[in-house]
Structure formats: C-alpha cells, structure tokens
Write a protein that holds these residues in place. Structure first.
Motif, PDB file in Angstrom:
ATOM      1  N   LEU A  24       0.904  -1.147   0.048  1.00  0.00           N
ATOM      2  CA  LEU A  24       0.068   0.110   0.083  1.00  0.00           C
ATOM      3  C   LEU A  24       0.957   1.190   0.009  1.00  0.00           C
ATOM      4  O   LEU A  24       0.820   2.276   0.977  1.00  0.00           O
ATOM      5  N   THR A  25       1.704   1.214  -0.750  1.00  0.00           N
ATOM      6  CA  THR A  25       2.647   2.401  -1.172  1.00  0.00           C
ATOM      7  C   THR A  25       2.388   3.265  -2.453  1.00  0.00           C
ATOM      8  O   THR A  25       1.446   2.660  -3.315  1.00  0.00           O
ATOM      9  N   GLN A  66     -10.629  -1.413 -10.210  1.00  0.00           N
ATOM     10  CA  GLN A  66      -9.565  -2.712 -10.350  1.00  0.00           C
ATOM     11  C   GLN A  66      -8.486  -2.572  -9.556  1.00  0.00           C
ATOM     12  O   GLN A  66      -8.038  -3.597  -8.692  1.00  0.00           O
ATOM     13  N   ALA A  67      -7.925  -1.361  -9.295  1.00  0.00           N
ATOM     14  CA  ALA A  67      -6.641  -1.408  -8.539  1.00  0.00           C
ATOM     15  C   ALA A  67      -6.903  -1.667  -7.117  1.00  0.00           C
ATOM     16  O   ALA A  67      -6.344  -2.204  -6.361  1.00  0.00           O
ATOM     17  N   ARG A  68      -8.284  -1.027  -6.530  1.00  0.00           N
ATOM     18  CA  ARG A  68      -8.536  -1.414  -5.326  1.00  0.00           C
ATOM     19  C   ARG A  68      -8.842  -2.797  -5.176  1.00  0.00           C
ATOM     20  O   ARG A  68      -8.447  -3.208  -3.952  1.00  0.00           O
ATOM     21  N   GLU A  69      -9.377  -3.417  -6.069  1.00  0.00           N
ATOM     22  CA  GLU A  69      -9.578  -4.858  -5.772  1.00  0.00           C
ATOM     23  C   GLU A  69      -8.283  -5.533  -5.684  1.00  0.00           C
ATOM     24  O   GLU A  69      -8.250  -6.572  -4.778  1.00  0.00           O
ATOM     25  N   GLU A  70      -7.288  -5.298  -6.438  1.00  0.00           N
ATOM     26  CA  GLU A  70      -6.122  -5.952  -6.422  1.00  0.00           C
ATOM     27  C   GLU A  70      -5.474  -5.693  -5.064  1.00  0.00           C
ATOM     28  O   GLU A  70      -4.739  -6.641  -4.311  1.00  0.00           O
ATOM     29  N   PHE A  75      -7.105  -7.965  -2.613  1.00  0.00           N
ATOM     30  CA  PHE A  75      -6.626  -9.437  -2.599  1.00  0.00           C
ATOM     31  C   PHE A  75      -5.217  -9.569  -2.174  1.00  0.00           C
ATOM     32  O   PHE A  75      -5.314 -10.613  -1.442  1.00  0.00           O
ATOM     33  N   ILE A  76      -4.510  -8.513  -2.355  1.00  0.00           N
ATOM     34  CA  ILE A  76      -3.132  -8.772  -1.897  1.00  0.00           C
ATOM     35  C   ILE A  76      -2.991  -8.536  -0.114  1.00  0.00           C
ATOM     36  O   ILE A  76      -2.485  -9.494   0.508  1.00  0.00           O
ATOM     37  N   VAL A  77      -3.809  -7.596   0.419  1.00  0.00           N
ATOM     38  CA  VAL A  77      -3.914  -7.674   1.926  1.00  0.00           C
ATOM     39  C   VAL A  77      -4.199  -8.744   2.532  1.00  0.00           C
ATOM     40  O   VAL A  77      -3.979  -9.197   3.397  1.00  0.00           O
ATOM     41  N   LYS A 129      -3.714 -13.832   5.516  1.00  0.00           N
ATOM     42  CA  LYS A 129      -4.236 -15.149   5.435  1.00  0.00           C
ATOM     43  C   LYS A 129      -2.980 -15.920   5.860  1.00  0.00           C
ATOM     44  O   LYS A 129      -3.026 -16.940   6.577  1.00  0.00           O
ATOM     45  N   ASP A 130      -1.887 -15.594   5.245  1.00  0.00           N
ATOM     46  CA  ASP A 130      -0.687 -16.465   5.019  1.00  0.00           C
ATOM     47  C   ASP A 130       0.054 -15.935   6.485  1.00  0.00           C
ATOM     48  O   ASP A 130       0.688 -16.914   6.961  1.00  0.00           O
TER      49      ASP A 130
END
Length: 210
Positions: free
Chosen positions: A174-175, A192-196, A199-201, A206-207
């Motif tokens: 988130l930079t 679309q960028a917000r959705e990506e 997904f990443i966060v 989760k990991d």
C-alpha cells in the motif's frame, strides 16, 4: 481624532509587505504544482513565473534555486495528502477485518490517485534531493505506523517475526509506487486497482495467520 503613530504605521506597512510576500510565494508554489500536475518533470522558471504572474527574477527572490522550489512543492503535496483524509473508525483499528481493509485501501487510493499525474516529478526530485527523499520517507513511515494501528488486533496475535513481516508486506503493497504500478504500468481502473490491493492484503493476513 485618533492619529496613527509612526511606529504603528511602520508595523502596518511591514504586515502589508509580509502579506504580499506570502501571496507571491504561494502563487509561485501553486503555479509550479500546476505544471507538475500537467506532467512537467522539471517545470522551468519562465513558465512558472508566467503562470504566477511574476518575473523570473521574483521567483529567485523567494527561492534560492529550482531545487528549493520543487521541495517546497513536494512538501505542500504531502501535507495535503495527510490532511485530506482524516482517519476514520475502521482505518484506526475498529470494526471487522474486511471493513478495516476496505477503509485502509480507500484512504490510500484516494490519496495516491492525486499523485498519478505528477509521480515522475516526485520520483525525479527524490533522487536529486536528499531533503525530498526524507519527506517521502516520512510519508512511508507514517503509512506503516497507521497500518500498524489499523491492523493491530491481527498483528498482535502473530509471533514477533511473523508480525513484522506481515506488517512490512502490507506496508510495501500500500505505497504510492504500488498504486502507480497498478494504475499506470498495468493500466487498471481505480476500482480494479482497489480490488487488487484487497486481494493482496487479504492474502498477506491469511498467510501470516497460518
């Protein structure tokens, strides 16, 4: 009849000059910012002066050189970014995780979208000026601290090493650069960028939890 004493008159004149100086400086900074927002990597003094309605000589009466002017512009931009989006309840660590993820992303997407037109200006400046680099570093530090507060519950539940790695991963994603890559390099829309980012966060937490 009241008579203005010489000392009072001098103070009034001094205050008037101070106001004019401030207005002129503001016009110069605003004009430079406008040109940077139009995609100028290094706005030239002639164009800055013309847009501000002053002479090139006046520009250098207020700033030692263009580097000092550019740093002032960057400072203005970063200050505006910090003040435009006050932290709400979810972004400060309240509510469900999904709500906080959406709040953190929405806040940063709104901030960093304003940097898209002038990102090359920012990148170039921070490479050339240590002072500019420090200002950008402060933005990143503040971003990391805010994310630590936003996701404090999840981070606290993780072991020390996992906690730091998880926070670092979210902070790196988130930079401004992350947003620029999604919007400019990959050509995604804002949504679309917000959705990506979501997904990443979500994947990072989760990991990290596993």
């Amino acid at each position: 009849m009241d008579v203005e004493l010489p000392s009072q008159l001098s103070q009034a004149q001094h205050a008037g000059r101070g106001d004019r100086v401030a207005r002129t400086r503001e016009a110069i900074v605003a004009s430079t910012l406008t040109l940077a927002m139009e995609g100028e990597v290094a706005p030239i003094v002639r164009d800055i002066a013309k847009l501000a309605g002053v002479s090139a000589r006046t520009v250098f009466q207020h700033f030692a050189d263009t580097a000092e002017l550019y740093v002032a512009v960057l400072g203005r931009v970063l200050t505006n970014l910090a003040s435009d989006h006050p932290v709400n309840g979810a972004a400060s660590g309240q509510g469900a995780l999904d709500e906080r993820i959406s709040a953190a992303i929405g806040q940063r997407a709104g901030r960093y979208e304003k940097l898209v037109p002038m990102w090359t200006f920012v990148e170039t400046l921070q490479r050339r000026s240590s002072e500019a680099g420090e200002k950008v570093t402060q933005l990143y530090t503040s971003n990391r601290e805010q994310l630590a507060q936003c996701f404090g519950e999840e981070l606290t539940a993780l072991p020390g090493d996992s906690r730091e790695r998880t926070l670092n991963a979210v902070a790196m994603a988130l930079t401004p650069e992350g947003w620029i890559v999604l919007r400019e390099r990959l050509g995604l829309t804002v949504e679309q960028a917000r959705e990506e980012w979501r997904f990443i966060v979500k994947a990072v937490f989760k990991d990290g939890g596993r």
